[in-house]
Design a protein around this motif. Structure first.
Motif, PDB file in Angstrom:
ATOM      1  N   ASP A 195       3.324 -16.630 -18.396  1.00 18.07           N
ATOM      2  CA  ASP A 195       3.090 -15.192 -18.306  1.00 18.07           C
ATOM      3  C   ASP A 195       1.621 -14.966 -17.976  1.00 18.07           C
ATOM      4  N   GLU A 196       1.245 -15.392 -16.761  1.00 23.52           N
ATOM      5  CA  GLU A 196      -0.136 -15.267 -16.306  1.00 23.52           C
ATOM      6  C   GLU A 196      -0.396 -13.873 -15.737  1.00 23.52           C
ATOM      7  N   ALA A 197      -1.628 -13.415 -15.897  1.00 18.98           N
ATOM      8  CA  ALA A 197      -1.982 -12.082 -15.403  1.00 18.98           C
ATOM      9  C   ALA A 197      -2.093 -12.043 -13.885  1.00 18.98           C
ATOM     10  N   ARG A 235       8.869 -13.901 -11.149  1.00 25.48           N
ATOM     11  CA  ARG A 235       8.254 -12.940 -12.066  1.00 25.48           C
ATOM     12  C   ARG A 235       6.808 -12.666 -11.695  1.00 25.48           C
ATOM     13  N   HIS A 236       6.164 -13.621 -11.006  1.00 20.42           N
ATOM     14  CA  HIS A 236       4.739 -13.492 -10.691  1.00 20.42           C
ATOM     15  C   HIS A 236       4.476 -13.046  -9.256  1.00 20.42           C
ATOM     16  N   ALA A 237       5.501 -12.999  -8.410  1.00 20.58           N
ATOM     17  CA  ALA A 237       5.286 -12.714  -6.994  1.00 20.58           C
ATOM     18  C   ALA A 237       4.650 -11.358  -6.757  1.00 20.58           C
ATOM     19  N   CYS A 238       4.922 -10.411  -7.644  1.00 24.58           N
ATOM     20  CA  CYS A 238       4.374  -9.065  -7.468  1.00 24.58           C
ATOM     21  C   CYS A 238       2.987  -8.913  -8.062  1.00 24.58           C
ATOM     22  N   ARG A 239       2.458  -9.962  -8.683  1.00 21.93           N
ATOM     23  CA  ARG A 239       1.156  -9.862  -9.332  1.00 21.93           C
ATOM     24  C   ARG A 239       0.043 -10.211  -8.347  1.00 21.93           C
ATOM     25  N   PRO A 240      -1.161  -9.686  -8.571  1.00 19.69           N
ATOM     26  CA  PRO A 240      -2.271  -9.908  -7.622  1.00 19.69           C
ATOM     27  C   PRO A 240      -2.794 -11.341  -7.696  1.00 19.69           C
ATOM     28  N   TRP A 241      -3.461 -11.770  -6.624  1.00 18.44           N
ATOM     29  CA  TRP A 241      -4.119 -13.066  -6.649  1.00 18.44           C
ATOM     30  C   TRP A 241      -5.379 -13.031  -7.498  1.00 18.44           C
ATOM     31  N   ARG A 242      -6.025 -11.846  -7.602  1.00 16.92           N
ATOM     32  CA  ARG A 242      -7.280 -11.764  -8.338  1.00 16.92           C
ATOM     33  C   ARG A 242      -7.037 -12.003  -9.830  1.00 16.92           C
ATOM     34  N   VAL A 243      -8.097 -12.361 -10.505  1.00 19.09           N
ATOM     35  CA  VAL A 243      -8.016 -12.595 -11.937  1.00 19.09           C
ATOM     36  C   VAL A 243      -8.064 -11.263 -12.660  1.00 19.09           C
TER      37      VAL A 243
END
Length: 304
Positions: free
Chosen positions: A29-31, A81-89
């Protein structure tokens, strides 16, 4: 007994740890996607190292591909689950601080893989030999030009030795994890043949086939045959043969593929297998071998 206990522990580690990492990847569950990639890369490198080092003849040849499939499936489901999350931290601790542990793992695992690869590819040219067993499918369990792949590597005469077992249709070297009956091991009683044309310079028989894990350190090679290969300047030792099975005597002339004896469990061995190594006839130092054009690396398969 200690050897068998160690093998059980190694079996649990090499089968269990990749499962744990696959579960961790599935639960990620990475940001941001960058953090996800770091965690997955760590799990993939660990599995790759285990594929190279594991005793898959014990855990099952097909088990390793099940572990690969499970990690791939876990990564795919987690990626969705992570595909919609940004590359930035995301906001919070810096990327490097937040991912210090997996990044250190990547560095260590990657370094070990590079170290192993450098050892393999820097080896001298091998001597061409015939594969020394017949009647099955075989796996190298100790072999390669690196201490992590070959426990014989530190011995000057056995630096390029190989230990070989047979595997059954299900991909296991025995019926049961650690059976004490030698006949339950797939290699027991299979034909051991000469790897080259030459003269038999040693032939020793008469030692009993021990019940694992009993060992005979006073007779390391057990029943064995040594062949001086014609025109190669090397002598090849084949060890741990079955009692009463030797088909040759000292001074005999053999051709490549001639029967020498049967695979057994005599000598200083914890379970049935064939030990083979070649030495320079002049110096007595170990030299590398290739069977049918292939170097015997751990987990490499041969069929005869």
């Amino acid at each position: 007994m200690l050897t068998h206990l160690l093998m059980i522990v190694l079996f649990a580690v090499f089968a269990g740890l990749p499962l744990f990492y696959a579960w961790r990847v599935f639960r990620l569950d990475e940001a941001a996607r960058g953090g996800w990639l770091v965690r997955v890369a760590e799990a993939a490198l660990l599995l790759l190292l285990f594929l190279a080092l594991g005793r898959w003849d014990m855990a099952g040849l097909y088990t390793r591909w099940v572990l690969v499939a499970l990690l791939a499936a876990a990564a795919l489901l987690s990626w969705r689950r992570h595909a919609c999350r940004p590359w930035r931290v995301a906001a919070g601790p810096s990327f490097w601080r937040a991912h210090l542990s997996p990044l250190a793992g990547i560095a260590i695992l990657g370094g070990l893989l590079v170290w192993i690869a450098l050892g393999i590819f820097s080896a001298p040219a091998p001597h061409a030999l015939r594969f020394p067993l017949e009647g099955g499918r075989f796996a190298v369990v100790q072999g390669g030009t690196h201490m992590l792949l070959n426990r014989h590597y530190g011995h000057p005469a056995q630096r390029y030795a190989a230990d070989i077992v047979a595997v059954g249709p299900a991909g296991f070297r025995a019926r049961g994890l650690l059976p004490d009956d030698p006949s339950r091991y797939a290699i027991f009683g299979l034909r051991v043949v000469s790897p080259c044309a030459g003269d038999v310079v040693e032939a020793a028989d008469g030692l009993p086939d021990l019940r694992p894990p009993r060992m005979d350190p006073e007779n390391p090679a057990g029943n064995h045959v040594a062949v001086r290969c014609e025109g190669k300047g090397i002598r090849v030792l084949l060890a741990h043969l079955q009692q009463g099975s030797l088909a040759v005597a000292e001074g005999a002339r053999v051709e490549a593929g001639d029967l020498l004896g049967l695979a057994g469990n005599s000598g200083n061995t914890s379970e049935p297998h064939l030990h083979i190594h070649a030495v320079d006839a002049a110096t007595g130092l170990g030299v590398p071998m290739a069977f049918d054009g292939r170097v015997p690396l751990r987990n490499r398969l041969f069929r005869r």
